[in-house]
Design a protein around this motif. Structure first.
Motif, PDB file in Angstrom:
ATOM      1  N   GLN A 226      71.931  18.259  57.609  1.00 28.86           N
ATOM      2  CA  GLN A 226      73.187  17.969  56.930  1.00 28.86           C
ATOM      3  C   GLN A 226      73.032  16.827  55.943  1.00 28.86           C
ATOM      4  N   ALA A 227      72.188  15.857  56.248  1.00 28.91           N
ATOM      5  CA  ALA A 227      71.944  14.756  55.314  1.00 28.91           C
ATOM      6  C   ALA A 227      71.297  15.277  54.027  1.00 28.91           C
ATOM      7  N   GLN A 228      70.387  16.234  54.163  1.00 29.10           N
ATOM      8  CA  GLN A 228      69.745  16.802  52.981  1.00 29.10           C
ATOM      9  C   GLN A 228      70.729  17.621  52.162  1.00 29.10           C
ATOM     10  N   VAL A 229      71.604  18.356  52.821  1.00 27.68           N
ATOM     11  CA  VAL A 229      72.627  19.116  52.103  1.00 27.68           C
ATOM     12  C   VAL A 229      73.549  18.167  51.352  1.00 27.68           C
ATOM     13  N   ARG A 230      73.898  17.041  51.963  1.00 25.89           N
ATOM     14  CA  ARG A 230      74.727  16.055  51.272  1.00 25.89           C
ATOM     15  C   ARG A 230      74.014  15.515  50.040  1.00 25.89           C
ATOM     16  N   ASP A 231      72.704  15.373  50.117  1.00 23.27           N
ATOM     17  CA  ASP A 231      71.922  14.908  48.971  1.00 23.27           C
ATOM     18  C   ASP A 231      71.986  15.921  47.833  1.00 23.27           C
ATOM     19  N   ALA A 232      71.896  17.206  48.175  1.00 24.46           N
ATOM     20  CA  ALA A 232      72.013  18.247  47.149  1.00 24.46           C
ATOM     21  C   ALA A 232      73.405  18.237  46.532  1.00 24.46           C
ATOM     22  N   LEU A 233      74.429  18.057  47.353  1.00 23.17           N
ATOM     23  CA  LEU A 233      75.795  17.989  46.846  1.00 23.17           C
ATOM     24  C   LEU A 233      75.982  16.773  45.948  1.00 23.17           C
ATOM     25  N   ASN A 234      75.306  15.688  46.284  1.00 20.38           N
ATOM     26  CA  ASN A 234      75.356  14.493  45.450  1.00 20.38           C
ATOM     27  C   ASN A 234      74.764  14.758  44.078  1.00 20.38           C
ATOM     28  N   ALA A 235      73.658  15.510  44.029  1.00 21.50           N
ATOM     29  CA  ALA A 235      73.062  15.865  42.745  1.00 21.50           C
ATOM     30  C   ALA A 235      73.999  16.743  41.939  1.00 21.50           C
ATOM     31  N   ALA A 236      74.669  17.699  42.609  1.00 18.25           N
ATOM     32  CA  ALA A 236      75.612  18.567  41.913  1.00 18.25           C
ATOM     33  C   ALA A 236      76.756  17.764  41.319  1.00 18.25           C
ATOM     34  N   ALA A 237      77.244  16.792  42.070  1.00 19.78           N
ATOM     35  CA  ALA A 237      78.334  15.958  41.573  1.00 19.78           C
ATOM     36  C   ALA A 237      77.891  15.106  40.396  1.00 19.78           C
ATOM     37  N   SER A 238      76.645  14.653  40.429  1.00 19.53           N
ATOM     38  CA  SER A 238      76.149  13.756  39.383  1.00 19.53           C
ATOM     39  C   SER A 238      76.076  14.419  38.024  1.00 19.53           C
ATOM     40  N   VAL A 239      75.919  15.748  37.992  1.00 16.45           N
ATOM     41  CA  VAL A 239      75.835  16.447  36.709  1.00 16.45           C
ATOM     42  C   VAL A 239      77.107  17.229  36.408  1.00 16.45           C
ATOM     43  N   GLY A 240      78.209  16.873  37.073  1.00 18.05           N
ATOM     44  CA  GLY A 240      79.496  17.438  36.705  1.00 18.05           C
ATOM     45  C   GLY A 240      79.932  16.923  35.347  1.00 18.05           C
ATOM     46  N   ASP A 241      80.596  17.758  34.569  1.00 19.22           N
ATOM     47  CA  ASP A 241      80.999  17.359  33.224  1.00 19.22           C
ATOM     48  C   ASP A 241      81.880  16.112  33.232  1.00 19.22           C
ATOM     49  N   ASP A 242      82.803  16.029  34.177  1.00 13.87           N
ATOM     50  CA  ASP A 242      83.690  14.873  34.208  1.00 13.87           C
ATOM     51  C   ASP A 242      82.916  13.595  34.520  1.00 13.87           C
ATOM     52  N   HIS A 243      81.917  13.687  35.412  1.00 15.96           N
ATOM     53  CA  HIS A 243      81.108  12.519  35.736  1.00 15.96           C
ATOM     54  C   HIS A 243      80.288  12.087  34.528  1.00 15.96           C
ATOM     55  N   ILE A 244      79.702  13.043  33.823  1.00 18.60           N
ATOM     56  CA  ILE A 244      78.910  12.716  32.635  1.00 18.60           C
ATOM     57  C   ILE A 244      79.800  12.085  31.570  1.00 18.60           C
ATOM     58  N   GLN A 245      81.017  12.599  31.402  1.00 15.79           N
ATOM     59  CA  GLN A 245      81.942  12.011  30.439  1.00 15.79           C
ATOM     60  C   GLN A 245      82.248  10.556  30.796  1.00 15.79           C
ATOM     61  N   ARG A 246      82.527  10.298  32.057  1.00 13.39           N
ATOM     62  CA  ARG A 246      82.825   8.928  32.471  1.00 13.39           C
ATOM     63  C   ARG A 246      81.618   8.007  32.271  1.00 13.39           C
ATOM     64  N   GLU A 247      80.424   8.518  32.624  1.00 10.39           N
ATOM     65  CA  GLU A 247      79.223   7.709  32.473  1.00 10.39           C
ATOM     66  C   GLU A 247      78.950   7.384  31.010  1.00 10.39           C
ATOM     67  N   SER A 248      79.355   8.257  30.100  1.00 13.02           N
ATOM     68  CA  SER A 248      79.142   8.010  28.670  1.00 13.02           C
ATOM     69  C   SER A 248      80.224   7.124  28.070  1.00 13.02           C
ATOM     70  N   GLY A 249      81.229   6.760  28.883  1.00 10.20           N
ATOM     71  CA  GLY A 249      82.299   5.909  28.399  1.00 10.20           C
ATOM     72  C   GLY A 249      83.424   6.645  27.715  1.00 10.20           C
ATOM     73  N   ALA A 250      83.419   7.978  27.794  1.00  6.99           N
ATOM     74  CA  ALA A 250      84.448   8.789  27.149  1.00  6.99           C
ATOM     75  C   ALA A 250      85.514   9.183  28.169  1.00  6.99           C
ATOM     76  N   PRO A 251      86.711   9.495  27.699  1.00  2.00           N
ATOM     77  CA  PRO A 251      87.734  10.001  28.620  1.00  2.00           C
ATOM     78  C   PRO A 251      87.374  11.400  29.112  1.00  2.00           C
ATOM     79  N   VAL A 252      87.880  11.750  30.280  1.00  2.00           N
ATOM     80  CA  VAL A 252      87.638  13.083  30.814  1.00  2.00           C
ATOM     81  C   VAL A 252      88.414  14.095  29.970  1.00  2.00           C
ATOM     82  N   ASN A 253      87.692  15.069  29.418  1.00  2.00           N
ATOM     83  CA  ASN A 253      88.282  16.084  28.543  1.00  2.00           C
ATOM     84  C   ASN A 253      87.826  17.463  28.996  1.00  2.00           C
ATOM     85  N   PRO A 254      88.610  18.157  29.820  1.00  2.00           N
ATOM     86  CA  PRO A 254      88.191  19.468  30.327  1.00  2.00           C
ATOM     87  C   PRO A 254      87.904  20.488  29.238  1.00  2.00           C
TER      88      PRO A 254
END
Length: 290
Positions: A226-254
């Motif tokens: 389960q810890a490894q699955v959580r790690d995979a889910l963490n990677a999926a979240a990290s490359v979500g469009d909204d996360h990338i937008q926030r990391e770039s300093g831009a507002p979330v724009n669907p």
């Protein structure tokens, strides 16, 4: 996810390639590849120096086998061997699952190389090139995930990334890409549905990954924790469009999304993990159900 140390992974057909000059031609589809494009889109910056000139071409760079990659113990020690070894699992799974499956080529990138779809490097991220039916991954991309996108990028997260790109190959050879061509960005776009389906297909493989074996019947991989699955889910979240937008300093724009939100990417991975590939019909649900 951990390889059984005595598993024989020496039959993989992965190749190493590097030191190419980037030129681009066909479409590029991947978990990380469009992240660089998204940064330019969201910030107004010019990332052409990372992506390379947009003119036709392909190939380039000398190829070799992935060295010192014969056993599961080798795969546990080395990122490049881990990816090469996992290609055996993925090909075996999809050959048993999809009638008429043919394996893609896997290229482990050293530095950068030119392809029919543009630059392959850690800056463009892992991607699948449909005209070549080839997956490109620079293992140093995982360090960038940790440094720039707050991901842990452990072994199962790395295999999720690879399985996502293999999901695109399944979409290509099964006709899904032709049936649902890119129609622009947005939360209900074909691009988002394509990427979420690849996440779902990756989850389906992860759930079954402990079932594939070498010629002697030794399972390649141990069942994920389960810890490894959580790690995979963490990677999926990290490359979500909204996360990338926030990391770039831009507002979330669907309306600018091409891959889906962090929540969507995690959820569709989980749908595949729990329900198998049959549950991965992202094109058959309404936008509100994505």
């Amino acid at each position: 996810m951990t390889f059984n140390e005595n598993a024989n992974v020496g039959g993989n057909t992965a190749r190493r390639r590097g030191a190419g000059i980037a030129v681009a031609g066909g479409g590029i589809t991947g978990l990380g590849a469009l992240a660089v494009l998204l940064l330019g889109l969201f910030t107004g910056g010019d990332f052409s120096g990372i992506l390379g000139p947009l003119a036709g071409g392909g190939g380039g760079g000398e190829e070799s086998e992935v060295a010192n990659c014969q056993t599961g113990a080798d795969a546990n020690r080395d990122d490049a061997c881990r990816l090469a070894a996992a290609s055996l699992n993925l090909d075996q799974y999809w050959a048993r699952t999809l009638e008429g499956y043919r394996q893609p080529q896997l290229i482990i990138v050293d530095g950068s190389t030119d392809t029919a779809c543009g630059t392959a490097s850690n800056q463009t991220g892992p991607f699948y090139c449909p005209p070549e039916e080839t997956v490109y991954v620079d293992p140093t991309f995982f360090a960038l995930l940790r440094e720039q996108f707050d991901a842990t990028a452990g072994p199962l997260a790395q295999l999720y990334v690879l399985a996502h790109e293999y999901g695109h190959h399944v979409q290509q050879i099964s006709g899904i890409m032709d049936a649902y061509p890119n129609n622009g960005s947005g939360p209900d776009s074909n691009g988002v549905r394509t990427e979420l389906q690849a996440d779902c297909l990756a989850g389906a493989w992860v759930a079954d990954a402990g079932e594939q074996t070498d010629e002697a019947g030794v399972p390649f991989l141990q069942a994920p924790t389960q810890a490894q699955v959580r790690d995979a889910l963490n990677a999926a979240a990290s490359v979500g469009d909204d996360h990338i937008q926030r990391e770039s300093g831009a507002p979330v724009n669907p309306e600018a999304w091409t891959h889906g939100s962090s929540e969507q990417r995690q959820r569709w991975f989980q749908i595949g993990y729990e329900g198998g590939y049959q549950a991965c019909d992202t094109f058959g649900v309404s936008g509100g159900e994505l």
